[in-house]
Design a protein around this motif. Structure first.
Motif, PDB file in Angstrom:
ATOM      1  N   THR A 323     -25.651   4.596 -13.836  1.00 49.65           N
ATOM      2  CA  THR A 323     -26.262   5.043 -12.559  1.00 49.65           C
ATOM      3  C   THR A 323     -26.192   3.892 -11.506  1.00 49.65           C
ATOM      4  O   THR A 323     -26.802   3.931 -10.449  1.00 49.65           O
ATOM      5  N   GLY A 324     -26.050   2.505 -11.902  1.00 49.01           N
ATOM      6  CA  GLY A 324     -26.059   1.330 -11.035  1.00 49.01           C
ATOM      7  C   GLY A 324     -27.486   0.967 -10.671  1.00 49.01           C
ATOM      8  O   GLY A 324     -28.013   0.788  -9.639  1.00 49.01           O
ATOM      9  N   LYS A 325     -28.313   1.217 -11.853  1.00 49.24           N
ATOM     10  CA  LYS A 325     -29.995   1.165 -11.704  1.00 49.24           C
ATOM     11  C   LYS A 325     -30.241  -0.208 -11.101  1.00 49.24           C
ATOM     12  O   LYS A 325     -29.674  -1.264 -11.351  1.00 49.24           O
ATOM     13  N   SER A 326     -31.299  -0.185 -10.290  1.00 47.73           N
ATOM     14  CA  SER A 326     -31.737  -1.691  -9.792  1.00 47.73           C
ATOM     15  C   SER A 326     -32.811  -2.336 -10.311  1.00 47.73           C
ATOM     16  O   SER A 326     -33.750  -1.545 -10.865  1.00 47.73           O
ATOM     17  N   TYR A 327     -32.741  -3.353 -10.805  1.00 40.57           N
ATOM     18  CA  TYR A 327     -33.741  -3.985 -11.324  1.00 40.57           C
ATOM     19  C   TYR A 327     -34.360  -5.032 -10.396  1.00 40.57           C
ATOM     20  O   TYR A 327     -33.851  -5.910  -9.780  1.00 40.57           O
ATOM     21  N   ASP A 328     -35.868  -5.314 -10.401  1.00 38.34           N
ATOM     22  CA  ASP A 328     -36.544  -6.176  -9.706  1.00 38.34           C
ATOM     23  C   ASP A 328     -36.248  -7.755 -10.024  1.00 38.34           C
ATOM     24  O   ASP A 328     -36.087  -8.758  -9.372  1.00 38.34           O
ATOM     25  N   ASP A 329     -35.831  -8.022 -11.223  1.00 38.14           N
ATOM     26  CA  ASP A 329     -35.252  -9.154 -11.960  1.00 38.14           C
ATOM     27  C   ASP A 329     -33.879  -9.254 -11.982  1.00 38.14           C
ATOM     28  O   ASP A 329     -33.384  -9.928 -12.967  1.00 38.14           O
ATOM     29  N   VAL A 330     -33.082  -8.714 -10.942  1.00 43.03           N
ATOM     30  CA  VAL A 330     -31.653  -8.863 -11.194  1.00 43.03           C
ATOM     31  C   VAL A 330     -31.039 -10.125 -11.384  1.00 43.03           C
ATOM     32  O   VAL A 330     -31.606 -11.052 -10.461  1.00 43.03           O
ATOM     33  N   ILE A 331     -30.059 -10.528 -11.807  1.00 46.85           N
ATOM     34  CA  ILE A 331     -29.344 -12.058 -11.978  1.00 46.85           C
ATOM     35  C   ILE A 331     -27.996 -11.932 -11.589  1.00 46.85           C
ATOM     36  O   ILE A 331     -27.476 -12.852 -11.581  1.00 46.85           O
ATOM     37  N   GLY A 332     -27.674 -10.587 -11.460  1.00 44.33           N
ATOM     38  CA  GLY A 332     -26.250 -10.577 -11.019  1.00 44.33           C
ATOM     39  C   GLY A 332     -25.658  -9.302 -11.150  1.00 44.33           C
ATOM     40  O   GLY A 332     -26.320  -8.246 -11.910  1.00 44.33           O
ATOM     41  N   PHE A 333     -24.544  -8.937 -10.631  1.00 44.79           N
ATOM     42  CA  PHE A 333     -23.780  -7.645 -10.779  1.00 44.79           C
ATOM     43  C   PHE A 333     -22.729  -7.838 -11.844  1.00 44.79           C
ATOM     44  O   PHE A 333     -21.955  -8.924 -12.016  1.00 44.79           O
ATOM     45  N   THR A 334     -22.021  -6.688 -12.260  1.00 44.93           N
ATOM     46  CA  THR A 334     -20.776  -7.025 -13.017  1.00 44.93           C
ATOM     47  C   THR A 334     -19.993  -5.484 -12.861  1.00 44.93           C
ATOM     48  O   THR A 334     -20.653  -4.463 -12.494  1.00 44.93           O
ATOM     49  N   GLY A 335     -18.844  -6.005 -12.625  1.00 43.92           N
ATOM     50  CA  GLY A 335     -17.940  -4.660 -12.573  1.00 43.92           C
ATOM     51  C   GLY A 335     -17.591  -4.135 -13.685  1.00 43.92           C
ATOM     52  O   GLY A 335     -18.004  -4.379 -14.855  1.00 43.92           O
ATOM     53  N   SER A 336     -16.848  -2.841 -13.757  1.00 43.24           N
ATOM     54  CA  SER A 336     -16.348  -2.248 -14.931  1.00 43.24           C
ATOM     55  C   SER A 336     -15.311  -1.477 -14.719  1.00 43.24           C
ATOM     56  O   SER A 336     -14.994  -0.826 -13.450  1.00 43.24           O
ATOM     57  N   ASP A 337     -14.203  -1.423 -15.584  1.00 42.14           N
ATOM     58  CA  ASP A 337     -13.134  -0.404 -15.379  1.00 42.14           C
ATOM     59  C   ASP A 337     -12.670   0.577 -16.611  1.00 42.14           C
ATOM     60  O   ASP A 337     -11.468   0.893 -16.926  1.00 42.14           O
ATOM     61  N   SER A 338     -14.002   0.436 -17.311  1.00 47.69           N
ATOM     62  CA  SER A 338     -13.703   1.186 -18.670  1.00 47.69           C
ATOM     63  C   SER A 338     -14.321   2.441 -18.560  1.00 47.69           C
ATOM     64  O   SER A 338     -15.303   2.644 -17.897  1.00 47.69           O
ATOM     65  N   THR A 339     -13.793   3.467 -19.441  1.00 47.43           N
ATOM     66  CA  THR A 339     -14.451   4.853 -19.460  1.00 47.43           C
ATOM     67  C   THR A 339     -15.665   4.871 -19.963  1.00 47.43           C
ATOM     68  O   THR A 339     -15.913   4.035 -21.218  1.00 47.43           O
ATOM     69  N   LEU A 340     -16.789   5.171 -19.439  1.00 52.52           N
ATOM     70  CA  LEU A 340     -18.157   4.946 -19.941  1.00 52.52           C
ATOM     71  C   LEU A 340     -18.799   6.463 -20.376  1.00 52.52           C
ATOM     72  O   LEU A 340     -18.525   7.549 -19.617  1.00 52.52           O
ATOM     73  N   HIS A 341     -19.220   6.582 -21.643  1.00 56.60           N
ATOM     74  CA  HIS A 341     -19.690   7.724 -21.978  1.00 56.60           C
ATOM     75  C   HIS A 341     -21.312   7.798 -22.117  1.00 56.60           C
ATOM     76  O   HIS A 341     -21.874   6.938 -22.658  1.00 56.60           O
ATOM     77  N   TRP A 342     -21.768   8.432 -21.365  1.00 56.68           N
ATOM     78  CA  TRP A 342     -23.211   8.806 -20.717  1.00 56.68           C
ATOM     79  C   TRP A 342     -23.665  10.145 -21.176  1.00 56.68           C
ATOM     80  O   TRP A 342     -23.461  10.889 -20.474  1.00 56.68           O
ATOM     81  N   GLY A 343     -24.633  10.193 -22.480  1.00 53.24           N
ATOM     82  CA  GLY A 343     -24.766  11.705 -22.940  1.00 53.24           C
ATOM     83  C   GLY A 343     -23.178  12.310 -23.074  1.00 53.24           C
ATOM     84  O   GLY A 343     -22.494  11.983 -23.385  1.00 53.24           O
ATOM     85  N   ASP A 344     -23.560  13.589 -22.301  1.00 52.94           N
ATOM     86  CA  ASP A 344     -22.250  14.399 -22.305  1.00 52.94           C
ATOM     87  C   ASP A 344     -21.256  14.031 -20.929  1.00 52.94           C
ATOM     88  O   ASP A 344     -20.148  14.801 -20.959  1.00 52.94           O
ATOM     89  N   THR A 345     -21.811  13.278 -20.274  1.00 54.13           N
ATOM     90  CA  THR A 345     -20.906  12.767 -19.012  1.00 54.13           C
ATOM     91  C   THR A 345     -20.129  11.657 -19.414  1.00 54.13           C
ATOM     92  O   THR A 345     -20.278  10.811 -20.104  1.00 54.13           O
ATOM     93  N   ARG A 346     -18.679  11.919 -18.926  1.00 53.29           N
ATOM     94  CA  ARG A 346     -17.598  11.015 -19.120  1.00 53.29           C
ATOM     95  C   ARG A 346     -17.276  10.374 -17.827  1.00 53.29           C
ATOM     96  O   ARG A 346     -16.682  11.151 -16.860  1.00 53.29           O
ATOM     97  N   ILE A 347     -17.392   9.078 -17.699  1.00 49.65           N
ATOM     98  CA  ILE A 347     -17.075   8.484 -16.233  1.00 49.65           C
ATOM     99  C   ILE A 347     -16.002   7.650 -16.314  1.00 49.65           C
ATOM    100  O   ILE A 347     -15.905   6.551 -16.961  1.00 49.65           O
ATOM    101  N   PRO A 348     -14.765   8.008 -15.782  1.00 54.62           N
ATOM    102  CA  PRO A 348     -13.524   7.310 -15.983  1.00 54.62           C
ATOM    103  C   PRO A 348     -13.675   5.902 -15.274  1.00 54.62           C
ATOM    104  O   PRO A 348     -14.426   5.839 -14.381  1.00 54.62           O
ATOM    105  N   GLY A 349     -12.886   4.869 -15.508  1.00 51.63           N
ATOM    106  CA  GLY A 349     -13.017   3.596 -15.079  1.00 51.63           C
ATOM    107  C   GLY A 349     -13.108   3.595 -13.399  1.00 51.63           C
ATOM    108  O   GLY A 349     -13.812   2.883 -12.913  1.00 51.63           O
ATOM    109  N   LYS A 350     -12.127   4.332 -12.730  1.00 48.51           N
ATOM    110  CA  LYS A 350     -12.100   4.259 -11.292  1.00 48.51           C
ATOM    111  C   LYS A 350     -13.328   4.746 -10.840  1.00 48.51           C
ATOM    112  O   LYS A 350     -13.635   4.517  -9.347  1.00 48.51           O
TER     113      LYS A 350
END
Ligand SMILES: Cc1cc2nc3c(=O)[nH]c(=O)nc-3n(C[C@H](O)[C@H](O)[C@H](O)COP(=O)(O)OP(=O)(O)OC[C@H]3O[C@@H](n4cnc5c(N)ncnc54)[C@H](O)[C@@H]3O)c2cc1C
Length: 435
Positions: A323-350
Motif C-alpha cells: 500500500t506504500g504505507k507512510s511511517y513517521d520514522d521513514v529513512i528511505g524509499f525503495t522501488g519494486s518490480d516484482s509481483t507481490l502477493h498480499w493475501g489474495d491480491t496479486r500485484i504485478p511489478g508494473k
C-alpha cells in the motif's frame, strides 16, 4: 584427509548424517549445549586463551556488500572512525562477487516510464560509474560494470576515511550487558579482537545479531549463481556487459530451499552450481558460431539469497509495501518490480508502488549499540524478493551509518536517537524522504 574422503564426508554431513571419529570422546557431549546448526556426535573443549586487542574504532561495520559499503561511507562522512571488516578481498558482496550487476529497486517501473526511489550514496556511486562510462546500461534496472563498481566503492570508502580490513572474518562479539564492546576477528594474522562503541551488522546473514542473542527469523530460499560467458557470437540468452560477446547468465532457481548457513550445504551447492555453469557453457558452445565461447567467470562468493533476518522493533509488512504505507520514522524509499502477493491480491511489478522503510526495521529489540542493514534487516517473509534487492541494501546501509554516527556522537542507544535529526541529515545528503 585426502580430497576424496573430504568430499564424501561433506556430502554425508550435508545430508544430515553425523560424522564420527574425528576428535576424542567428550563425556559431556550430550549435555553441553554448543552453538552450531551442523549435526555432530562429539564435542571437544577448546582451551581458553587471551586474544590480543589490535585495534579500536567508533564503529565496526561487519560486511562490505552494498549495505556495508553505504553504512561505512555514511558514518565516516559524519566524522566517525570506521573499521569495515570484510572476509573477502573486494567490496560489493553478492552485487559484484556473484556478478549480479543489475541494481534492482533503485527505480520502480511504472506505466509512464520509471520513478527513482533510491538516492544518496547509491545515486552517487551510479553517477561516478556513469561519468566514467562504466554503466553498462543506465535503464531500469541500471546494469553496472562489476570491476569498476568494486573500484569506485573502494575509492569512495578511502575518500571518506573508512578503514577497510580485508581477509577479516568476524566470528564473535564480547558483550557487557546489552552492549557489544568488542568484535573477534579471524585473520591470517590470527584471532584478534577490536574494541568498538557501535556495530552495524551488514553480513547479509545476520551473523552479529545471532551472536548477541538478538531475536531473528529464518527464511529458507535457494542458492544460485550468475556467471559470464565470453566470445559468444550467436547470443542465446543472458544480459549485456561492457564487452562485446560477453554475457552475464543466471542459473535461476539454482538449488532450491536449502539452508545457506549450513557450511556443508553451501559448499556442496557451490560445487553443484559450478558444474551447472560448465554444462550451460557447453550448451552455448554447441550453437553454431559459438565454438570458441568460454566460461569467463564464476562467482567468488556463494549465492545465498536470504537466511536470518532481524525480528526488529518493527518489521516491514507485506501490507506496508503493497500500500506504500507512510511511517513517521521513514529513512528511505525503495522501488519494486516484482509481483507481490498480499493475501489474495496479486500485484504485478508494473503496478507496484514505491514503498517506505522505517528506521525501526533496522533496530534490534534488546542490544543497545547495534543496527542491522541490507538483506538481513526486519521484513516479513512475503518481501524476501523485494527487501534484499541491491537498491534497498544501499538505502538501509546509508540510513544505518547515519544513525550510528548520531548514536556514537551523542552517546545514545540505537532506540534513543533523535529520528527527526536523522531524517534531516539524510535529506542534507540528498536522500529523498518525501514524495
Ligand atoms: C544469484 C543471485 C542473483 C541476484 N540477482 C539480483 C539482481 O538481479 N538484482 C538485485 O538487485 N539483487 C539481486 N540479488 C540480491 C542481492 O545481490 C543481495 O541481496 C545484496 O547484494 C545483499 O547486499 P548486502 O550488503 O545485504 O549483503 P551481501 O551482498 O551478501 O554482502 C555481505 C558481505 O559481508 C561479508 N561477510 C559476511 N559475513 C561476514 C563476516 N562474518 N565477517 C566479515 N565479512 C562478512 C561477505 O563476504 C559480503 O561481502 C541476487 C542474489 C543472488 C544470490
Amino acid at each position: 584427509m585426502d580430497r576424496r574422503h573430504f568430499l564424501k564426508r561433506s556430502v554425508a554431513s550435508a545430508a544430515g548424517i553425523a560424522t564420527t571419529g574425528v576428535v576424542a570422546t567428550d563425556a559431556s557431549a550430550k549435555t553441553v549445549k554448543v552453538k552450531t546448526r551442523l549435526e555432530y556426535g562429539q564435542t571437544i573443549k577448546e582451551p581458553s586463551r587471551r586474544i590480543p586487542v589490535v585495534d579500536s574504532a567508533d564503529l565496526i561495520v561487519v560486511g562490505g556488500g552494498p549495505a556495508g559499503f553505504a553504512a561505512s561511507v555514511a558514518a565516516a562522512r559524519q566524522g566517525l572512525d570506521v573499521i569495515m571488516l570484510e572476509r573477502g578481498y573486494f567490496l560489493g558482496g553478492l552485487f559484484t562477487g556473484c556478478d549480479v550487476t543489475l541494481l534492482n529497486n533503485m527505480y520502480s517501473p511504472t506505466h509512464n516510464g520509471r520513478v527513482q526511489a533510491v538516492f544518496g550514496i547509491c545515486d552517487e556511486l551510479c553517477n561516478r560509474l556513469d561519468s566514467h562510462k562504466m554503466m553498462v546500461w543506465a535503464g531500469t534496472p541500471p546494469n553496472v560494470d562489476t570491476e569498476a563498481t568494486k573500484y569506485f566503492m573502494e575509492e569512495m570508502c578511502v575518500e571518506a576515511g573508512v578503514r577497510i580490513l580485508y581477509g577479516a572474518h568476524a566470528s564473535e562479539v564480547s558483550m557487557s550487558g546489552d552492549r557489544i564492546d568488542a568484535v573477534f576477528v579471524e585473520t591470517k594474522s590470527g584471532r584478534v579482537a577490536m574494541k568498538t562503541n557501535f556495530v552495524i551488522d551488514c553480513s547479509g546473514d545476520g551473523d552479529v545479531l545471532a551472536w548477541t542473542g538478538e531475536d531473528f527469523i529464518e527464511y529458507k530460499n535457494h542458492i544460485s549463481a550468475m556467471y559470464r560467458i565470453g566470445n559468444v557470437r550467436n547470443r542465446t540468452s543472458g544480459s549485456h556487459t561492457s564487452n562485446e560477446g560477453v554475457y552475464t547468465m543466471h542459473l535461476g532457481q539454482g538449488i532450491s530451499n536449502v539452508d545457506g548457513l549450513n557450511a556443508y550445504v553451501a559448499s556442496k551447492a557451490q560445487l553443484d552450481l559450478r558444474k551447472k555453469m560448465w554444462e550451460k557453457t557447453l550448451d552455448v558452445r554447441s550453437k553454431e558460431g559459438n565454438e570458441n565461447a568460454y566460461l569467463l567467470s564464476t562467482p567468488s562468493i556463494v549465492g545465498v539469497r536470504v537466511t536470518r533476518v532481524l525480528n526488529a522493533v518493527l518489521n516491514v509488512s507485506v501490507e506496508g509495501a503493497a500500500t506504500g504505507k507512510s511511517y513517521d520514522d521513514v529513512i528511505g524509499f525503495t522501488g519494486s518490480d516484482s509481483t507481490l502477493h498480499w493475501g489474495d491480491t496479486r500485484i504485478p511489478g508494473k503496478d507496484r508502488k514505491i514503498w517506505q522503510v522505517p528506521y525501526r526495521s533496522l533496530v534490534p529489540k534488546t542490544v543497545e549499540n547495534l543496527l542491522v542493514a541490507g538483506r538481513c534487516f526486519g521484513y516479513e517473509k512475503g518481501l524476501t524478493y523485494d527487501a534484499r534487492e541491491v537498491g534497498t541494501c544501499f538505502m538501509t546501509g546509508e540510513a544505518a551509518g547515519t544513525a550510528a554516527a548520531q548514536a556514537v556522537s551523542l552517546r545514545r542507544g540505537c532506540r534513543d536517537i533523535d529520528v527527526r535529526r536523522l531524517q534531516e541529515t539524510l535529506r542534507m545528503n540528498k536522500v529523498k524522504l518525501e514524495w
